[in-house]
Every structure is written in structure tokens, then in C-alpha cells.
Design a protein around this motif. Structure first.
Motif, short mmCIF file in Angstrom:
data_model
loop_
_atom_site.label_atom_id
_atom_site.label_comp_id
_atom_site.label_asym_id
_atom_site.label_seq_id
_atom_site.Cartn_x
_atom_site.Cartn_y
_atom_site.Cartn_z
N LYS A 163 -12.67 -77.16 -35.67
CA LYS A 163 -11.98 -75.87 -35.51
C LYS A 163 -11.88 -75.55 -34.01
N GLN A 175 -8.30 -78.26 -36.47
CA GLN A 175 -7.76 -77.08 -37.15
C GLN A 175 -7.64 -75.98 -36.09
N VAL A 234 -7.50 -72.46 -34.95
CA VAL A 234 -7.89 -71.21 -35.62
C VAL A 234 -7.34 -69.98 -34.91
N SER A 279 -14.73 -62.23 -31.11
CA SER A 279 -15.34 -61.81 -32.38
C SER A 279 -14.30 -61.59 -33.48
N SER A 314 -11.35 -65.67 -36.89
CA SER A 314 -11.98 -66.18 -38.10
C SER A 314 -11.14 -67.33 -38.67
N PRO A 315 -11.76 -68.46 -39.02
CA PRO A 315 -13.19 -68.76 -38.91
C PRO A 315 -13.59 -68.96 -37.44
N GLN A 316 -14.90 -68.88 -37.17
CA GLN A 316 -15.38 -69.11 -35.81
C GLN A 316 -15.08 -70.55 -35.39
N PRO A 317 -14.57 -70.74 -34.18
CA PRO A 317 -14.27 -72.12 -33.74
C PRO A 317 -15.53 -72.93 -33.47
N ASP A 318 -15.39 -74.27 -33.57
CA ASP A 318 -16.46 -75.18 -33.12
C ASP A 318 -16.37 -75.36 -31.61
N LYS A 357 -22.76 -67.43 -28.83
CA LYS A 357 -22.40 -67.72 -30.23
C LYS A 357 -22.55 -69.21 -30.56
#
Ligand SMILES: NC(=O)C1=CN([C@@H]2O[C@H](COP(=O)(O)OP(=O)(O)OC[C@H]3O[C@@H](n4cnc5c(N)ncnc54)[C@H](OP(=O)(O)O)[C@@H]3O)[C@@H](O)[C@H]2O)C=CC1
Ligand SMILES: O=C(O)C1=N[C@H](C(=O)O)C[C@H](O)C1
Length: 270
Positions: free
Chosen positions: A4, A29, A31, A66, A69-73, A94
Motif C-alpha cells: 500500500k 496498491q 491508497v 490520519s 485509509s487504509p494506512q499505507p505501508d 505511525k
């Protein structure tokens, strides 16, 4: 599983290409994107911003990590010094890996930025192209082999919208030569003008031109009284940087916290 990825500076010259290439990559992906809070495009779909983008309408431009969503890698950041500094602090808290391309930070800012690599894996490369990373290596080897009888000058050229000078890449070449020859950044002499006196043996001249749409040209000149060598790299398309940064993002995801280099990605290392 796809990595992500979030792009900071997503509406910029590099950001748009990063979004497009990430969206086309089956191992990634996309995000979302980040831009400054004042940007009129906040909340818009990235597709509205960049018609070439192949992603869902729900992938948006945000001003706040913040909200994504979803939180990235991994975050890939090609923005501006203050923006990179702020984002890196938040990403580190994070646990999000960082691939940073932003140039023009002071040495002090670099140090602070890189300190976050104690918490997350980070790459901050001045240039993500294979060719330039070879130039870093070759410049160091040539400078070491030639010794003190050769003067060294670095000339870079970029488009007329570039805001930092000299380029991060020019600093990267100079740093590689300095490390190989026992020089430091104090030996760099920027754009001579006026009664500057004769050049010293140690100094490395740094020169920048800004012209039209140059993507990124760098030449390191070595010259003695008897012969000259010029090593030149010319980037033809920004995609070379974008593709390199995404390659770095895939390499970095899941690595332990540390400051890595594009040399590690391309040629192995840590
Ligand atoms: N390492 C490498 O291989 C390469 C590095 N670069 C570097 O990448 C950086 C970006 O280059 P480029 O894309 O040409 O520049 P652009 O100015 O086109 O893009 C930068 C983007 O970042 C945005 N931005 C500014 N502040 C923030 C913030 N606080 N939060 C989020 N986004 C923000 C800008 O918005 P706004 O316009 O509103 O300010 C802009 O959209 C430069 O430092 C450049 O030198 C570029 C190419 C290759
Ligand atoms: O701003 C740019 O465009 C570029 N910046 C980087 C730098 O400062 O070296 C890399 C590339 O040359 C393009």
C-alpha cells in the motif's frame, strides 16, 4: 500481497507520475495522495486531477496522513523540504516506511529528517535513476585514480521551475567525490563571480543552469594541464525517477528501521 503506497506532493510534476506508475503496478496498491492543506484539490479524486490515472474514484487527495485509509505501508515523498520534514515525523510515529526524493534540505534538516530512520526504514536519495547512481560510483573512482593534479568542476542543468540550487544530484556527486578523496562540503565553491582569485587544487566548482524544460543534466569535469575527462548523465523523462522510487519502495517495505541508500537497492548492500 500488494504494497500500500501513498504519494506526498501528489499534484506535483513528480507526484502525478508516481501516482500513475503506482496505480499501474500489480504489486502496489495506491491508497491516496497528500498535498498541502491550502490546495484547492483536497478531497478530490486523484483521477480528477490526473486523467491518465488508472485507479478507482475513491482514491483521493488528502491534507492529513490520519485521513488516509487504509494506512499505507510506504510513503513516497517528492514535495518540498518543510513538507518532507513534517511528514517524516508523523510517518515515523505511525511506523510507515519512507522513500524520500525531496532535495534542497540544509545539512541540519537532512540530519533531523534521517534521525527518524531509527524508527522506520527510510531511503532519501538525491536521484532515483540507475544511470546517476552509476555516475556517483564512477565519479568517486575517477577522482581517486586521478589524484591532486586534476581540477574537478560539476555543472548541472534543470528546468526553469526548479527552486533549489545546486541540485541534490550535484551535491550527491560532490559528496561521493569528497568521501573518496578526503574532501568535505567546505571544499565546494559555488558559482564563482568577481575577483575570486586562482582556484585551489582542492576546491570543487559547483555550477547550475536553469533553462526551459531540461529534466536533469549533470556533468562532472576532470581536467589537468594535459587532458580532460567529462562524465555526463542526461535524464530524458521524469519516469526514470518515478520508476526508481517505486522500485525502492518495494525493496524497502518490510525492512528493519535504518537509513538505506539507492545504492543498496540497485547494487546490494545493507
Ligand atoms: N530524488 C530524485 O530522483 C528527484 C527529486 N526531485 C525533487 O522532488 C521535489 C519535487 O519536485 P517536483 O515534483 O518537480 O516539484 P513540484 O513543485 O512540481 O511538486 C511538489 C509538490 O509538493 C507539494 N507540496 C508543497 N508543500 C506540501 C505540503 N506541505 N504537503 C504536501 N505537498 C506539498 C507542492 O504543492 P504546491 O505547488 O502547492 O507548493 C507540489 O504539488 C523537489 O525537491 C525536486 O528537486 C525531483 C525529481 C527527481
Ligand atoms: O527538481 C528536479 O526536477 C530534479 N531534482 C533532483 C535534484 O535536485 O537532483 C533530481 C533530478 O535531477 C530532477
Amino acid at each position: 500481497m500488494a504494497i500500500k503506497v501513498l504519494i506526498n506532493g501528489a499534484a506535483g510534476r513528480m507526484g502525478r507520475r508516481l501516482c500513475c506508475l503506482a496505480a499501474e503496478d500489480e504489486h502496489m496498491q495506491l491508497v491516496g495522495g497528500l498535498e498541502r492543506v491550502e490546495s484547492p484539490s483536497i478531497g478530490k479524486s486523484l483521477k480528477e486531477l490526473e486523467p491518465l490515472l488508472q485507479c478507482g474514484d475513491d482514491i483521493r487527495l488528502h491534507s492529513n496522513l490520519s485521513d488516509v485509509s487504509p494506512q499505507p505501508d510506504v510513503i513516497v515523498d517528492f514535495s518540498a523540504p518543510a513538507a518532507s520534514m513534517k511528514l517524516a515525523e508523523e510517518a515515523a510515529s505511525k511506523g510507515i516506511a519512507l522513500v524520500i526524493g525531496t532535495t534542497g534540505l540544509t545539512e541540519e534538516e537532512d540530519k533531523k529528517l534521517h534521525s527518524h530512520s531509527a524508527k522506520v526504514p527510510m531511503i532519501h536519495a538525491m536521484n532515483y535513476s540507475l544511470g546517476v547512481n552509476l555516475v556517483f560510483r564512477l565519479s568517486a573512482d575517477i577522482a581517486k585514480a586521478l589524484g591532486d593534479d586534476f581540477n574537478i568542476e560539476i555543472v548541472e542543468g534543470h528546468h526553469n521551475r526548479k527552486v533549489d540550487s545546486p541540485s541534490g544530484t550535484a551535491f550527491g556527486i560532490a559528496d561521493a567525490v569528497c568521501a573518496a578523496t578526503g574532501r568535505t562540503r567546505a571544499d565546494l565553491v559555488h558559482g564563482r563571480s568577481g575577483q575570486v582569485g586562482k582556484r585551489t587544487r582542492r576546491e570543487i566548482g559547483m555550477h547550475a543552469i536553469r533553462l526551459g524544460s531540461i529534466v536533469g543534466d549533470h556533468t562532472i569535469h576532470f581536467g589537468s594541464d594535459f587532458e580532460r575527462i567529462e562524465l555526463t548523465h542526461k535524464a530524458q523523462d521524469r519516469d526514470v525517477f518515478a520508476a526508481g522510487a517505486l522500485r525502492a519502495a518495494k525493496w524497502l517495505a518490510g525492512k528493519p528501521p535504518a537509513l538505506y541508500d539507492m545504492q543498496d537497492v540497485l547494487f546490494g548492500g545493507k
